[in-house]
Write an enzyme that holds these catalytic residues in place. Structure first.
Site, PDB file in Angstrom:
ATOM      1  CG  ASP A 152      21.366  25.328  47.608  1.00 55.36           C
ATOM      2  OD1 ASP A 152      20.849  26.461  47.668  1.00 55.36           O
ATOM      3  OD2 ASP A 152      21.022  24.376  48.325  1.00 55.36           O
ATOM      4  CG  ASN A 162      13.742  28.383  42.455  1.00 57.26           C
ATOM      5  OD1 ASN A 162      14.652  28.196  41.641  1.00 57.26           O
ATOM      6  ND2 ASN A 162      13.837  27.965  43.714  1.00 57.26           N
TER       7      ASN A 162
HETATM    8  C1  FPP Z   1      19.988  28.791  45.035  1.00 51.14           C
HETATM    9  O1  FPP Z   1      20.508  29.579  46.102  1.00 51.14           O
HETATM   10  C2  FPP Z   1      20.159  29.485  43.764  1.00 51.14           C
HETATM   11  C3  FPP Z   1      19.140  29.896  42.956  1.00 51.14           C
HETATM   12  C4  FPP Z   1      17.719  29.639  43.276  1.00 51.14           C
HETATM   13  C5  FPP Z   1      19.401  30.672  41.723  1.00 51.14           C
HETATM   14  C6  FPP Z   1      20.640  30.304  40.980  1.00 51.14           C
HETATM   15  C7  FPP Z   1      20.834  31.270  39.874  1.00 51.14           C
HETATM   16  C8  FPP Z   1      22.012  31.810  39.523  1.00 51.14           C
HETATM   17  C9  FPP Z   1      23.306  31.476  40.175  1.00 51.14           C
HETATM   18  C10 FPP Z   1      22.065  32.747  38.363  1.00 51.14           C
HETATM   19  C11 FPP Z   1      22.421  31.987  37.129  1.00 51.14           C
HETATM   20  C12 FPP Z   1      22.541  32.896  35.994  1.00 51.14           C
HETATM   21  C13 FPP Z   1      22.556  32.474  34.701  1.00 51.14           C
HETATM   22  C14 FPP Z   1      22.711  33.492  33.655  1.00 51.14           C
HETATM   23  C15 FPP Z   1      22.392  31.064  34.303  1.00 51.14           C
HETATM   24  P1  FPP Z   1      19.579  29.912  47.343  1.00 51.14           P
HETATM   25  O2  FPP Z   1      18.975  31.251  47.148  1.00 51.14           O
HETATM   26  O3  FPP Z   1      18.586  28.801  47.548  1.00 51.14           O
HETATM   27  O4  FPP Z   1      20.612  29.944  48.506  1.00 51.14           O
HETATM   28  P2  FPP Z   1      20.251  29.733  50.049  1.00 51.14           P
HETATM   29  O5  FPP Z   1      19.801  28.307  50.193  1.00 51.14           O
HETATM   30  O6  FPP Z   1      21.550  30.015  50.737  1.00 51.14           O
HETATM   31  O7  FPP Z   1      19.182  30.732  50.394  1.00 51.14           O
END
Ligand code: FPP
Length: 238
Positions: free
Chosen positions: A14, A63
């Site tokens: 996250d 998501n």
């Molecule tokens: C949450 O951060 C993260 C996600 C919804 C996506 C996670 C995906 C990756 C790291 C890519 C993984 C790749 C592979 C190939 C497995 P957020 O957007 O909720 O962060 P925020 O809360 O700061 O907005």
């Protein structure tokens, strides 16, 4: 006495959005940096640890509610990285599969994922389980439907439904539950991740945003885990 090292670690990656915002970058750059952080972590895990399973929350059933542009960007990023893992398969030692209902992803991505799963199936360094269109409740609902069908078709009896039978209908049926679950970015929730499997997991919450999370941070999480008592509801001296 310190307890054994965890064999299975699950991670809620996250904070990608906030990482990008702090740098005045578009959100997709944060997700990209997050995917790079994962790659880097995996290299270190293979080289320096005996960890056998890593499960990462890459895209949840919730998501889809994000803005269309962000969902599109995330799907494109996943496609790019899956293609990269396919290209690097020779030199990588990672066995990769998915949990979650991937039947709703684009056919193209499903094909790439099936291909990657096949060509990486003999790898021994670490097992990477990517949670895609995954939700713990959704997984349990799918398991209940399959169990109900098997009861209806007289493949199993109602009396044979035990905790271990339920586990055997989950996406994670082939390996043990995670001993340790890590969530970054200071959020203190589990957000529908591994709902059934986390019953006895230890949780470790880091304030770092996911793209900043390093192998040293993982080592620290493991240190904390090793120092905690694990009782499974029993007494310490039993
Ligand atoms: C949450 O951060 C993260 C996600 C919804 C996506 C996670 C995906 C990756 C790291 C890519 C993984 C790749 C592979 C190939 C497995 P957020 O957007 O909720 O962060 P925020 O809360 O700061 O907005």
């Amino acid at each position: 006495m310190e307890r054994a090292l965890p064999k299975h670690i699950a991670i809620i990656m996250d904070g990608n959005g906030r990482w990008a915002k702090k740098r005045l970058l578009p959100k997709k750059m944060g997700h990209r940096a997050g995917a790079d952080a994962l790659k880097n972590l995996l290299t270190n895990i293979i080289e320096k640890t005996d960890i056998e399973h890593i499960t990462v929350y890459a895209f949840s059933t919730e998501n889809w509610k994000r803005e269309k542009q962000e969902v599109d960007d995330l799907m494109k990023l996943l496609k790019d990285y899956i293609c990269q893992y396919i290209k690097d398969n020779e030199k990588n030692n990672i066995k990769i599969d998915t949990i979650g209902d991937i039947s709703v992803l684009s056919e193209d991505l499903q094909k790439d994922l099936a291909h990657l799963e096949k060509i990486s199936s003999k790898k021994t360094g670490v097992n990477l389980h990517i949670a895609l269109n995954y939700g713990g409740r959704d997984e349990i609902v799918r398991a209940i439907k399959n169990i109900a069908n098997d009861v209806k078709n007289e493949n199993i009896s109602i009396d044979s439904i035990t905790e271990s039978l339920v586990s055997s209908y989950l996406d994670t049926r082939e390996y043990n539950d995670p001993e340790l679950i890590i969530r970054t970015s200071g959020e203190l929730r589990t957000s529908n991740f591994l709902v059934w499997q986390s019953a006895y997991s230890e949780f470790y919450f880091s304030d770092k945003l996911w793209p900043d999370f390093t192998f040293e941070d993982l080592e620290e999480a493991i240190n904390v885990y090793q120092k905690r008592e694990r009782r499974f509801g029993g007494r310490l001296d039993s």
